[in-house]
Write a protein that holds these residues in place. Structure first.
Motif, mmCIF file in Angstrom:
data_model
loop_
_atom_site.group_PDB
_atom_site.id
_atom_site.type_symbol
_atom_site.label_atom_id
_atom_site.label_comp_id
_atom_site.label_asym_id
_atom_site.label_seq_id
_atom_site.Cartn_x
_atom_site.Cartn_y
_atom_site.Cartn_z
ATOM 1 N N THR A 32 18.031 41.940 57.898
ATOM 2 C CA THR A 32 17.523 43.284 58.174
ATOM 3 C C THR A 32 17.774 44.192 56.978
ATOM 4 N N ASP A 33 16.760 44.944 56.585
ATOM 5 C CA ASP A 33 16.960 45.974 55.578
ATOM 6 C C ASP A 33 17.823 47.069 56.201
ATOM 7 N N SER A 173 27.947 38.189 62.986
ATOM 8 C CA SER A 173 28.422 37.815 61.666
ATOM 9 C C SER A 173 27.286 37.192 60.862
ATOM 10 N N GLU A 174 27.258 37.487 59.566
ATOM 11 C CA GLU A 174 26.255 36.874 58.705
ATOM 12 C C GLU A 174 26.445 35.369 58.587
ATOM 13 N N VAL A 198 19.011 43.220 67.978
ATOM 14 C CA VAL A 198 19.848 42.485 67.028
ATOM 15 C C VAL A 198 19.411 42.836 65.614
ATOM 16 N N VAL A 199 20.384 43.189 64.780
ATOM 17 C CA VAL A 199 20.112 43.372 63.352
ATOM 18 C C VAL A 199 21.008 42.415 62.583
ATOM 19 N N GLN A 200 20.492 41.911 61.477
ATOM 20 C CA GLN A 200 21.174 40.858 60.739
ATOM 21 C C GLN A 200 21.556 41.334 59.344
ATOM 22 N N GLU A 204 26.459 46.311 54.447
ATOM 23 C CA GLU A 204 25.565 47.462 54.485
ATOM 24 C C GLU A 204 24.923 47.635 55.855
ATOM 25 N N VAL A 205 24.587 46.537 56.501
ATOM 26 C CA VAL A 205 23.983 46.617 57.835
ATOM 27 C C VAL A 205 25.025 47.050 58.865
#
Length: 507
Positions: A32-33, A173-174, A198-200, A204-205
């Motif tokens: 995700t940006d 978690s990434e 959900v954002v990935q 920064e995210v």
């Protein structure tokens, strides 16, 4: 296209997620940006208003359908869990049932937990008022979840927030992004509204999630937890943090040694030791020390390490996590400790580390003071219970602990002298199942708590007090339009009531 890396802080595009046990591709993730998180949160806020208006009973129906979806799709979830974490099938099988249990409990209690509460008037003069406290959900709850339990840790807090009427913005978690996408799909497939997103990404995210949430639930390391708390404080939003642990076990001379040994080995090695409430250090009274160590070694030697089916536990999440475990063991051995099992990294693929029992340890060693989060079990001999309590409390952490003794009363007395959020008697990790009680850390193990019965739902709410008149008689007695004489009489009456002694109640 690159493989995901835990060291990354700026992630973009699409990556391949690799199984840390085999190196095989588990799937792909689109990052995700960070600039897009605000838009996602805005959509959640819009959907949350209708979600709140459904009321507890309406939300319970949606949560029940999601629980059914989890049960129906358990095999697919566990297969993906194994693929992206390197877990054994034994460890992967624990997460979905735990979530269903939590959902079942929350569905039963959420309506009662959110009913407005009546409060009594503080003095007779205010008996003309009816006072009630309402629990109103915080619109968007940000959940920043760790990699060790991608299903359970992602959703066990989200469930309480959704029950409260909040929308949930989840950042997994990434290192384990795939399972969260599957859970999101399950929420949609079960017919629930768009109040779970959900954002990935990495740091920064996560920062964008904090900046766009009204409450933050974080589970992870103490170092990162401090940064989360600082950023949340900058926005004056509350946060709940479950952080690191170095959980002690005390084995008394009257303990059931086989039971204690079985518990220590399972508590230390479950999920390759990557559990916040795992057994990370053991203090054994000298009278039973040799017998206990022998029983532990016997149990550990029977363990099978490997990925997937037929093993007790799998790999660590990464080579970096294995390096921490290896450092703790090597430093301890160099300082005089002995590794009775394991102690060396195996050759071959995968981030595996063998189950390692360490003896002749003390508090000068990192294996006894720093969180290892790996399959190690350091055991220290102590002269008595007082020494065991002192050493158990000699830690910056305070998440949970365990005490083993056949004398339950004695064990409870020891338990309430330990500086931590939960203590298990003659068991380990079982407090995770006790959703009616709070699970929270002391000292650097966190602030706030998850679960806790009704409190586990209300924590995601704001309290709103509503005061309504029972009658119009006496309304406006203190207003400016009254004469000074009338105001004087009213103030004199209130002062007299406030200072009067309470009536004695009949015995």
């Amino acid at each position: 296209m690159t493989a995901t890396t835990p060291a990354a802080t700026a992630l973009s595009g699409t990556d391949t997620v690799l199984n840390p046990a085999t190196g095989a591709a588990a799937g792909e993730v689109r990052w995700t940006d960070p600039a897009d998180v605000t838009g996602v949160a805005t959509g959640l806020r819009a959907a949350q208003r209708e979600w709140e208006r459904r009321g507890a009973k309406g939300r319970a129906k949606a949560l029940a359908r999601f629980a059914v979806w989890l049960g129906d799709n358990r095999d697919e979830i566990e297969k993906l869990l194994i693929a992206e974490t390197g877990k054994s099938s034994t460890d992967a099988a624990q997460e979905v049932p735990l979530l269903i249990m939590i959902l079942s409990y929350v569905i039963k209690v959420m309506d009662k937990a959110l009913v407005p509460e009546s409060r009594p008037a503080p003095m007779a003069a205010l008996a003309i008022k009816k006072i009630s406290v309402h629990y109103r959900p915080r619109p968007v709850v940000g959940v920043i979840a760790p990699w060790n339990y991608p299903v359970a840790n992602a959703m066990m807090d989200a469930i309480g927030a959704l029950a409260a009427g909040s929308a949930v913005l989840l950042k997994p978690s990434e290192q384990t992004p795939l399972t969260a996408e599957l859970l999101r799909r399950g929420w949609q497939d079960s017919g629930a509204p768009d109040v779970f997103a959900v954002v990935q990404g990495a740091r920064e995210v996560a920062e964008a999630v904090i900046d766009n949430s009204d409450y933050v639930q974080f589970t992870g390391s103490t170092a990162t937890g401090r940064k989360v708390a600082e950023r949340a404080a900058g926005r004056l939003i509350p946060c709940s943090l479950e952080l690191g642990g170095k959980d002690p076990m005390i084995v008394c001379e009257d303990a059931d040694i086989d039971l204690a040994a079985h518990a220590a080995v399972w508590g230390a090695m479950f999920n390759a030791g990557q559990t916040c409430v795992s057994v990370e250090r053991v203090y054994v009274l000298d009278a039973v020390y040799d017998k206990f160590v022998a029983a532990v070694v016997r149990d550990v030697q029977a363990l099978q390490m490997g990925a997937g089916e037929g093993t007790h536990f799998g790999s660590l999440i990464s080579d970096a996590q294995r390096a921490v475990t290896e450092r703790h063991v090597n430093e301890a051995v160099a300082a005089g400790a002995r590794a009775l099992t394991g102690g060396e990294c195996p050759t071959g693929p995968g981030s595996f580390y063998p189950p390692t029992v360490l003896v002749d340890v003390d508090h000068s060693m990192a294996c006894m003071t720093e969180e290892t989060f790996g399959p190690t079990l350091p055991i220290m001999k102590v002269a008595g219970v007082d020494e065991a309590i002192r050493l158990a409390n000699d830690s910056a952490y305070g998440l949970s602990a365990s005490v083993f003794s056949r004398d339950i009363s004695r064990a409870k007395d020891i338990a309430v002298q330990l500086d931590c959020g939960a203590v298990n008697v003659n068991d380990v990790i079982s407090n995770l199942m006790c959703t009616t009680a709070p699970m929270g850390g002391w000292k650097t193990s966190g602030i706030g708590a998850r679960f806790g019965g009704a409190d586990g739902i209300r924590k995601f709410c704001r309290q709103e007090t509503v005061v309504v008149p029972r009658t119009n008689v006496g309304a406006g007695g203190n207003f400016y339009h009254n004469s000074l004489k009338a105001l004087g009489r009213a103030n004199k009456m209130i002062t007299k009531m406030a200072l009067s002694r309470p009536r004695r109640t009949a015995k």
